[in-house]
Motif scaffolding. Structure first.
Motif, PDB file in Angstrom:
ATOM      1  N   GLU A 111      49.041   0.040 -13.916  1.00  0.00           N
ATOM      2  CA  GLU A 111      48.499  -0.685 -14.931  1.00  0.00           C
ATOM      3  C   GLU A 111      49.116  -0.406 -16.250  1.00  0.00           C
ATOM      4  O   GLU A 111      49.172   0.729 -16.737  1.00  0.00           O
ATOM      5  CB  GLU A 111      46.999  -0.823 -15.213  1.00  0.00           C
ATOM      6  CG  GLU A 111      46.295  -1.790 -16.049  1.00  0.00           C
ATOM      7  CD  GLU A 111      46.123  -3.190 -15.354  1.00  0.00           C
ATOM      8  OE1 GLU A 111      45.437  -3.994 -16.015  1.00  0.00           O
ATOM      9  OE2 GLU A 111      46.803  -3.350 -14.301  1.00  0.00           O
ATOM     10  N   THR A 112      49.784  -1.273 -17.157  1.00  0.00           N
ATOM     11  CA  THR A 112      50.244  -1.221 -18.400  1.00  0.00           C
ATOM     12  C   THR A 112      49.485  -1.863 -19.211  1.00  0.00           C
ATOM     13  O   THR A 112      49.092  -3.019 -19.056  1.00  0.00           O
ATOM     14  CB  THR A 112      51.642  -1.779 -18.348  1.00  0.00           C
ATOM     15  OG1 THR A 112      52.592  -1.077 -17.368  1.00  0.00           O
ATOM     16  CG2 THR A 112      52.452  -1.646 -19.622  1.00  0.00           C
ATOM     17  N   VAL A 113      49.221  -1.108 -20.213  1.00  0.00           N
ATOM     18  CA  VAL A 113      48.359  -1.791 -21.562  1.00  0.00           C
ATOM     19  C   VAL A 113      49.082  -1.824 -22.552  1.00  0.00           C
ATOM     20  O   VAL A 113      49.667  -0.657 -23.063  1.00  0.00           O
ATOM     21  CB  VAL A 113      47.090  -1.069 -21.492  1.00  0.00           C
ATOM     22  CG1 VAL A 113      46.093  -1.465 -22.772  1.00  0.00           C
ATOM     23  CG2 VAL A 113      46.223  -1.249 -20.366  1.00  0.00           C
ATOM     24  N   GLU A 114      48.803  -2.896 -23.398  1.00  0.00           N
ATOM     25  CA  GLU A 114      49.631  -2.983 -24.835  1.00  0.00           C
ATOM     26  C   GLU A 114      48.608  -3.247 -25.878  1.00  0.00           C
ATOM     27  O   GLU A 114      47.701  -4.384 -25.516  1.00  0.00           O
ATOM     28  CB  GLU A 114      50.713  -3.862 -24.724  1.00  0.00           C
ATOM     29  CG  GLU A 114      51.731  -3.400 -23.671  1.00  0.00           C
ATOM     30  CD  GLU A 114      52.976  -4.700 -23.570  1.00  0.00           C
ATOM     31  OE1 GLU A 114      53.545  -4.900 -24.732  1.00  0.00           O
ATOM     32  OE2 GLU A 114      52.995  -5.074 -22.258  1.00  0.00           O
ATOM     33  N   VAL A 115      48.571  -2.841 -26.869  1.00  0.00           N
ATOM     34  CA  VAL A 115      47.430  -3.118 -28.216  1.00  0.00           C
ATOM     35  C   VAL A 115      48.346  -3.374 -29.206  1.00  0.00           C
ATOM     36  O   VAL A 115      48.992  -2.523 -29.859  1.00  0.00           O
ATOM     37  CB  VAL A 115      46.559  -2.098 -28.371  1.00  0.00           C
ATOM     38  CG1 VAL A 115      45.702  -2.429 -29.563  1.00  0.00           C
ATOM     39  CG2 VAL A 115      45.594  -1.937 -26.922  1.00  0.00           C
ATOM     40  N   LYS A 116      48.221  -4.466 -29.891  1.00  0.00           N
ATOM     41  CA  LYS A 116      48.742  -4.676 -31.111  1.00  0.00           C
ATOM     42  C   LYS A 116      47.602  -4.738 -32.122  1.00  0.00           C
ATOM     43  O   LYS A 116      46.942  -5.846 -32.099  1.00  0.00           O
ATOM     44  CB  LYS A 116      49.674  -6.030 -31.379  1.00  0.00           C
ATOM     45  CG  LYS A 116      50.248  -6.141 -32.717  1.00  0.00           C
ATOM     46  CD  LYS A 116      51.214  -7.502 -32.389  1.00  0.00           C
ATOM     47  CE  LYS A 116      51.943  -7.718 -33.763  1.00  0.00           C
ATOM     48  NZ  LYS A 116      52.686  -9.129 -33.613  1.00  0.00           N
ATOM     49  N   PRO A 143      38.398  -9.794 -32.807  1.00  0.00           N
ATOM     50  CA  PRO A 143      37.880  -9.071 -33.916  1.00  0.00           C
ATOM     51  C   PRO A 143      37.545  -7.774 -33.157  1.00  0.00           C
ATOM     52  O   PRO A 143      36.960  -7.806 -32.263  1.00  0.00           O
ATOM     53  CB  PRO A 143      36.936  -9.920 -34.549  1.00  0.00           C
ATOM     54  CG  PRO A 143      36.610 -10.851 -33.454  1.00  0.00           C
ATOM     55  CD  PRO A 143      37.776 -11.111 -32.618  1.00  0.00           C
ATOM     56  N   PHE A 144      37.562  -6.636 -34.029  1.00  0.00           N
ATOM     57  CA  PHE A 144      36.881  -5.422 -33.548  1.00  0.00           C
ATOM     58  C   PHE A 144      36.415  -4.642 -34.815  1.00  0.00           C
ATOM     59  O   PHE A 144      36.630  -4.693 -35.972  1.00  0.00           O
ATOM     60  CB  PHE A 144      37.881  -4.581 -32.829  1.00  0.00           C
ATOM     61  CG  PHE A 144      38.921  -3.978 -33.756  1.00  0.00           C
ATOM     62  CD1 PHE A 144      38.901  -2.752 -34.333  1.00  0.00           C
ATOM     63  CD2 PHE A 144      40.266  -4.456 -34.094  1.00  0.00           C
ATOM     64  CE1 PHE A 144      39.810  -2.113 -35.203  1.00  0.00           C
ATOM     65  CE2 PHE A 144      41.154  -4.128 -34.805  1.00  0.00           C
ATOM     66  CZ  PHE A 144      41.133  -3.101 -35.532  1.00  0.00           C
ATOM     67  N   GLY A 184      38.799  -5.312 -37.801  1.00  0.00           N
ATOM     68  CA  GLY A 184      40.136  -5.647 -38.118  1.00  0.00           C
ATOM     69  C   GLY A 184      40.155  -6.623 -36.845  1.00  0.00           C
ATOM     70  O   GLY A 184      39.435  -6.997 -36.245  1.00  0.00           O
ATOM     71  N   MET A 185      41.563  -7.034 -36.552  1.00  0.00           N
ATOM     72  CA  MET A 185      41.847  -7.848 -35.493  1.00  0.00           C
ATOM     73  C   MET A 185      42.979  -7.243 -34.793  1.00  0.00           C
ATOM     74  O   MET A 185      44.042  -6.301 -35.104  1.00  0.00           O
ATOM     75  CB  MET A 185      42.465  -8.930 -35.885  1.00  0.00           C
ATOM     76  CG  MET A 185      41.527  -9.818 -37.032  1.00  0.00           C
ATOM     77  SD  MET A 185      40.248 -10.649 -36.004  1.00  0.00           S
ATOM     78  CE  MET A 185      41.137 -11.947 -35.334  1.00  0.00           C
ATOM     79  N   LEU A 186      43.095  -7.347 -33.302  1.00  0.00           N
ATOM     80  CA  LEU A 186      43.912  -6.858 -32.207  1.00  0.00           C
ATOM     81  C   LEU A 186      44.239  -7.784 -31.304  1.00  0.00           C
ATOM     82  O   LEU A 186      43.517  -8.864 -31.045  1.00  0.00           O
ATOM     83  CB  LEU A 186      43.597  -5.639 -31.858  1.00  0.00           C
ATOM     84  CG  LEU A 186      42.490  -5.270 -30.992  1.00  0.00           C
ATOM     85  CD1 LEU A 186      42.365  -5.815 -29.700  1.00  0.00           C
ATOM     86  CD2 LEU A 186      41.806  -3.904 -31.019  1.00  0.00           C
ATOM     87  N   ASP A 187      45.361  -7.733 -30.654  1.00  0.00           N
ATOM     88  CA  ASP A 187      45.726  -8.286 -29.453  1.00  0.00           C
ATOM     89  C   ASP A 187      45.656  -7.130 -28.239  1.00  0.00           C
ATOM     90  O   ASP A 187      46.219  -6.056 -28.541  1.00  0.00           O
ATOM     91  CB  ASP A 187      47.042  -9.056 -29.403  1.00  0.00           C
ATOM     92  CG  ASP A 187      47.296 -10.085 -30.391  1.00  0.00           C
ATOM     93  OD1 ASP A 187      46.441 -10.699 -30.925  1.00  0.00           O
ATOM     94  OD2 ASP A 187      48.282 -10.121 -31.061  1.00  0.00           O
TER      95      ASP A 187
END
Length: 326
Positions: free
Chosen positions: A232-237, A264-265, A246-249
């Motif tokens: 599994e590959t995870v990417e967070v922006k 939102p987080f 804040g906000m993330l992808d």
């Protein structure tokens, strides 16, 4: 309900323990058994009641004259004695975890482990009570990271430890971990007795530091984890962050693929709290998303089919808006 009856049992009322035994088993265990599945291993059907396994080979071996002569015994061995079992009925709902703080205070190491496909003593409930245990190092244990437990170059579970207290989740194992994962079980026992579990749990890759991220946004992180052939590959922006929010992808690909855009987080200590369940497919959860400020990394767990894949995401270059497809 079941919980209230357990509380009543632990006020030392003997009759309440019998009531709790009946109520909790009828409410929690009997419905599961009626499905025909093995309560000691959720992957398989119950082969031979009441223990769901065929111990014929074990019984033949232990009752052979040669074996009994070497053991110095002469009584018949059986896998289940209902009379003995029922004699302990009033002990079923007693709390015994209260014995552990004194043991830990006396420098006696404690290991709680559970196979992650066991129903009757499931790892979720076991982990929950270990984290709820009242003892002087509760906060340290709860703040510790769940680290990969590696045997023979493969991740076979997750270990959390602090101040002599250990909890291990063993992958792809039921109630009888040594039967399902003998190599992992032997390594776990040897490492525990040799004091090596602490070193595995507190390693260089541990998530430490709870400071807020600083500097210009966006910030991008990526990491890949593989467990039992599942990658599994995870990417967070992180697109924005200020004053604890804040906000993330969030994007996952491989074993399970999905994406969460513009989520939102809020950040509380290390925890990055957000509603990831709304964009994950059925049966998939995102857990324990943390920002580890000392290493400027993110730890995130994608869990599917009872198997958690925890990835450590390191800083990476953020692609341009046209390149980032989530």
């Amino acid at each position: 309900g079941c919980v209230n009856k357990i509380h009543a049992c632990n006020t030392n009322t003997s009759s309440a323990c019998t009531t709790a035994y009946a109520a909790c088993n009828y409410g929690e265990l009997i419905p599961y058994q009626l499905t025909g599945y093995n309560p000691y291993d959720m992957r398989i059907k119950c082969q031979k009641p009441p223990l769901c396994y065929d111990f014929g080979g074990v019984e033949t071996f232990l009752n052979s004259k040669a074996t009994q002569q070497q053991l110095g015994v002469s009584k018949k061995w059986s896998s289940c004695n209902r009379i003995v079992n029922m004699a302990f009925q009033k002990d079923w709902m007693r709390n015994y975890h209260t014995k552990l703080p004194d043991m830990l205070a006396g420098d006696i190491k404690v290991l709680i482990y559970a196979g992650d496909v066991d129903y009757i003593c499931n790892w979720l409930g076991n982990k929950k009570w270990t984290m709820a245990l009242e003892w002087p190092h509760k906060a340290d244990f709860n703040a510790a990271a769940d680290q990969p437990y590696i045997v023979g170059g493969k991740q076979v579970g997750r270990i959390r430890a602090s101040s002599g207290f250990h909890f291990m989740q063993v992958y792809q194992a039921g109630h009888m971990v040594p039967m399902d994962q003998p190599e992992a079980a032997l390594a776990m026992l040897n490492d525990f007795m040799d004091g090596k579990l602490d070193k595995q749990a507190v390693q260089a890759g541990a998530c430490t530091g709870a400071a807020d991220p600083s500097g210009p946004m966006p910030k991008c992180y990526a990491g890949t984890e593989e467990v039992m052939g599942m990658k599994e590959t995870v990417e967070v922006k992180v697109t924005s962050f200020a004053h604890g929010a804040g906000m993330l992808d969030f994007k996952a690909s491989g074993f399970k693929s999905f994406a969460c855009n513009s989520k939102p987080f809020t950040k509380e200590g290390q925890e990055i709290l957000g509603d990831y369940g709304s964009c994950a497919p059925a049966g998939v959860t995102v857990e324990d998303v943390k920002y580890c400020s000392d290493s400027d990394t993110i730890s995130a767990t994608v869990k599917a089919q009872g198997i958690p894949l925890t990835s450590t995401l390191t800083r990476s270059d953020c692609p341009s808006a046209g390149e980032l497809v989530i």
